[in-house]
Design a protein around this motif. Structure first.
Motif, PDB file in Angstrom:
ATOM      1  N   ILE A  92      21.658 -67.001  19.162  1.00 45.55           N
ATOM      2  CA  ILE A  92      20.651 -66.267  18.817  1.00 45.55           C
ATOM      3  C   ILE A  92      20.224 -66.243  17.522  1.00 45.55           C
ATOM      4  N   PRO A  93      20.995 -65.746  16.366  1.00 47.92           N
ATOM      5  CA  PRO A  93      20.225 -65.759  15.177  1.00 47.92           C
ATOM      6  C   PRO A  93      19.705 -67.443  14.701  1.00 47.92           C
ATOM      7  N   LEU A  94      20.610 -68.314  15.209  1.00 44.87           N
ATOM      8  CA  LEU A  94      20.120 -69.791  14.851  1.00 44.87           C
ATOM      9  C   LEU A  94      18.878 -69.879  15.398  1.00 44.87           C
ATOM     10  N   MET A 124      20.070 -58.715  12.610  1.00 48.04           N
ATOM     11  CA  MET A 124      19.329 -58.535  13.918  1.00 48.04           C
ATOM     12  C   MET A 124      19.994 -57.494  14.669  1.00 48.04           C
ATOM     13  N   LEU A 178      23.494 -76.026  25.646  1.00 47.65           N
ATOM     14  CA  LEU A 178      22.863 -74.717  25.237  1.00 47.65           C
ATOM     15  C   LEU A 178      21.834 -74.667  24.127  1.00 47.65           C
ATOM     16  N   PHE A 228      31.869 -62.709  18.820  1.00 52.02           N
ATOM     17  CA  PHE A 228      32.439 -63.585  17.732  1.00 52.02           C
ATOM     18  C   PHE A 228      33.772 -62.985  17.242  1.00 52.02           C
ATOM     19  N   MET A 239      35.785 -71.502  11.873  1.00 54.00           N
ATOM     20  CA  MET A 239      36.208 -70.003  12.714  1.00 54.00           C
ATOM     21  C   MET A 239      34.986 -69.660  13.227  1.00 54.00           C
ATOM     22  N   VAL A 240      33.607 -70.031  12.917  1.00 53.97           N
ATOM     23  CA  VAL A 240      32.493 -69.680  13.415  1.00 53.97           C
ATOM     24  C   VAL A 240      32.016 -70.550  14.618  1.00 53.97           C
ATOM     25  N   PRO A 241      32.134 -70.125  15.691  1.00 54.45           N
ATOM     26  CA  PRO A 241      31.758 -70.736  17.127  1.00 54.45           C
ATOM     27  C   PRO A 241      30.144 -70.930  16.979  1.00 54.45           C
ATOM     28  N   GLU A 289      28.259 -70.790  19.635  1.00 54.45           N
ATOM     29  CA  GLU A 289      27.682 -70.215  20.576  1.00 54.45           C
ATOM     30  C   GLU A 289      27.500 -68.723  20.353  1.00 54.45           C
ATOM     31  N   ALA A 290      28.296 -68.330  19.384  1.00 54.55           N
ATOM     32  CA  ALA A 290      28.219 -66.700  18.960  1.00 54.55           C
ATOM     33  C   ALA A 290      26.990 -66.606  18.045  1.00 54.55           C
ATOM     34  N   THR A 291      26.517 -67.725  17.330  1.00 55.91           N
ATOM     35  CA  THR A 291      25.585 -67.529  16.578  1.00 55.91           C
ATOM     36  C   THR A 291      24.262 -68.233  17.100  1.00 55.91           C
TER      37      THR A 291
END
Lengths: 296, 268
Positions: B117-119, A35, B203, A273, B109-111, B113-115
């Motif tokens: 939009i794609p989620l 995206m 969120l 990120f 390591m994957v927060p 909040e940082a995904t």
């Protein structure tokens, strides 16, 4: 045990977790990358733009402003959080009949939802009728005919946001300190006391050094959590006045959903990120060095 | 010296308690009460009219129900899925075990909040937006829970599992009759923390759900708050009502919650 059967069993046991994990964590990671390389709206994928949006981010003053606001929040809240958490843990660790009372009271706000704590904060800090100004007048700190406008002034707004956040989340860090305090063997204190150490010396030479590993853990967890700040700011100031308290997640949200620009929002998410990843990696390294153990 | 210390401690405790007490006290005041001094916030007359009004005129009960459904389903699925995965990663032998575990660890390591939009895009593509499934499913794979539970399963004595195996117990029996019962405290810590996290999550529900009948409490409550510039009673009633379940839960499970936090660090 038949190895093949065991392998099959392991596959079946891992499958449900991995289906959800792939769909809702790994796939969004890849999707986000895709995206971020496209013009992408709430309705449809438009055209490929390559790395343009990343270049645009670097030149976007609004992005830097939001990143600075978030960093500012981190700078204001992290040291105060650590000092307060330690202070509360020391209070709750004293041998007194009120021990569990203190622990419960300091931890209670942590279980409330962000909506509740935000609106309690918002209403308490209202001018004219809010509790905080009431109390300040009652204590004669604030003259009867004056008002503090907590949310329309940038400095005051930050004060409110940090105070509410500390009140809400310090309990969790207090618990972490509390369990570290209880892990310090009594024999160390007794031995030092026999050697004639004062309470103050006990604190500086035994308690504080023993808390160093947990402090570094709390520090880095706190940094990561603070960079993700959004909901309480959204509910209390909406990022105002004039975007001066708008954090990065709010900018991502507004760009994606209000300005219908999911591609750009996804690119900014990737930048966030990366920042969080670097912090996490530092945390892992730190933990490994401190405990010589497994990363977690 | 000791008295100064005690006095300061009590003051600190008061500062922490006052906002909650204020919320509860204002919620039972009479709408439109007159404020002559600070104490009027806390003193009678009290009335439960605002509670009746909020319960009758707002969907707060529906939202409480939604929060309960979502938090319970999320918790049950997190505990089930992560304990199964942790069992495989801890006890069973299979190929690529290390690699699989590394992939789980990477998830730490994957927060979320940082995904976000794609989620949103992925959940939209799956046609799960604005549904219970959309609220629940994205939260059920918790690498954190897997890693914590695995460390507990690793700590179980190996002889115990081996002797069960020699006695002819199947893998399912070992999992459900030995591993699960022996690690109940760890599982209940995970369960309580997941429940509170889900109950308070903001969120994702905010993005995922647009119809009011699917709102959870944290995203429903703000829609009731606009327009109250003078009156504090109704907003604080809404706040109190939406906090009472979680405060009760806290009072009942305080020991486990505190143990869970110190055991597993913090999450959410």
């Amino acid at each position: 045990m038949n190895g093949k059967r065991e392998g099959m069993f392991a596959f079946l046991f891992l499958l449900p977790f991995f289906v959800a994990y792939v769909l809702f964590t790994l796939l969004p990671m890849l999707k986000g990358l895709q995206m971020s390389l496209y013009k992408w709206t709430l309705i449809a994928k438009l055209h490929f733009v390559g790395l343009d949006q990343y270049v645009q981010i670097m030149r976007d003053p609004e992005f830097w402003n939001a990143l600075w606001n978030t960093t500012y929040f981190v700078i204001l809240s992290t040291p105060t959080m650590i000092v307060l958490a330690l202070g509360l843990a020391l209070v709750a660790n004293r041998n007194s009949r009120l021990k569990t009372f203190y622990r419960s009271v300091f931890f209670l706000p942590s279980v409330l939802s962000v909506t509740v704590i935000s609106y309690v904060g918002l209403f308490m800090f209202r001018p004219y009728t809010g509790l905080v100004n009431n109390v300040l007048k009652w204590l004669h700190v604030l003259p009867e005919n004056k008002e503090i406008f907590w949310l329309t002034d940038e400095t005051n707004a930050w004060l409110v946001l940090v105070a509410v956040t500390l009140w809400w989340t310090v309990g969790i860090n207090m618990i972490l300190y509390l369990s570290a305090l209880q892990d310090i063997p009594d024999s160390m204190y007794e031995a030092a006391r026999l050697d004639g150490a004062t309470d103050r010396q006990l604190f500086w030479y035994i308690t504080l050094p023993s808390l160093r590993p947990i402090t570094s853990t709390i520090l880095l967890l706190q940094l990561i959590a603070s960079y993700k700040v959004f909901a309480q700011i959204w509910l209390i100031t909406k990022g105002g006045p004039l975007n001066q308290t708008r954090p990065i997640i709010q900018y991502i949200y507004e760009e994606g959903f209000k300005n219908n620009n999911l591609g750009y929002a996804a690119a900014m998410s990737y930048v966030l990120f990366l920042i969080l990843l670097i912090l996490s990696l530092i945390h892992m390294k730190w933990n490994q060095r401190a405990e010589g153990g497994t990363p977690a | 010296m000791k008295w100064i210390y005690r006095f300061l401690s009590i003051c600190l405790a008061l500062i922490f308690l006052v906002p909650v007490i204020w919320m509860l006290a204002v919620s039972v005041k009479v709408e439109g009460f007159k404020l002559d001094s600070v104490f009027d916030w806390f003193l009678p007359p009290y009335s439960l009219d605002s509670y009746k009004k909020v319960l009758a005129q707002t969907p707060l009960l529906t939202w409480t129900g939604n929060s309960f459904i979502v938090a319970t389903a999320t918790t049950a699925l997190v505990v089930l899925l992560s304990s199964m995965a942790a069992f495989a990663l801890s006890v069973l032998r299979f190929r690529f075990k290390r690699l699989v575990y590394m992939i789980v660890l990477a998830g730490l390591m994957v927060p979320g909040e940082a995904t976000i939009i794609p989620l949103y895009q992925v959940v939209k593509d799956l046609h799960l937006l604005d549904s219970y499934s959309g609220l629940i499913l994205p939260a059920i794979a918790s690498p954190f829970a897997v890693v914590v539970l695995k460390s507990f399963y690793d700590a179980l004595p190996g002889e115990l599992l081996e002797s069960a195996e020699l006695d002819g117990a199947g893998l399912w029996t070992i999992y459900s009759r030995i591993v699960l019962p022996l690690t109940k405290p760890a599982m209940s810590s995970i369960a309580i923390l997941t429940f509170i996290g889900s109950w308070n999550s903001f969120l994702w529900p905010y993005l995922c759900v647009s119809s009011s009948e699917l709102f959870t409490l944290p995203i429903g409550v703000p829609t009731l708050m606009s327009g109250y510039t003078r009156d504090y009673v109704i907003p604080m009633t809404v706040n109190s009502l939406s906090s009472i379940p979680i405060i009760l839960l806290f009072l009942i499970f305080e020991k486990q919650i505190v143990k869970g936090v110190s055991l597993t660090g913090l999450k959410g």
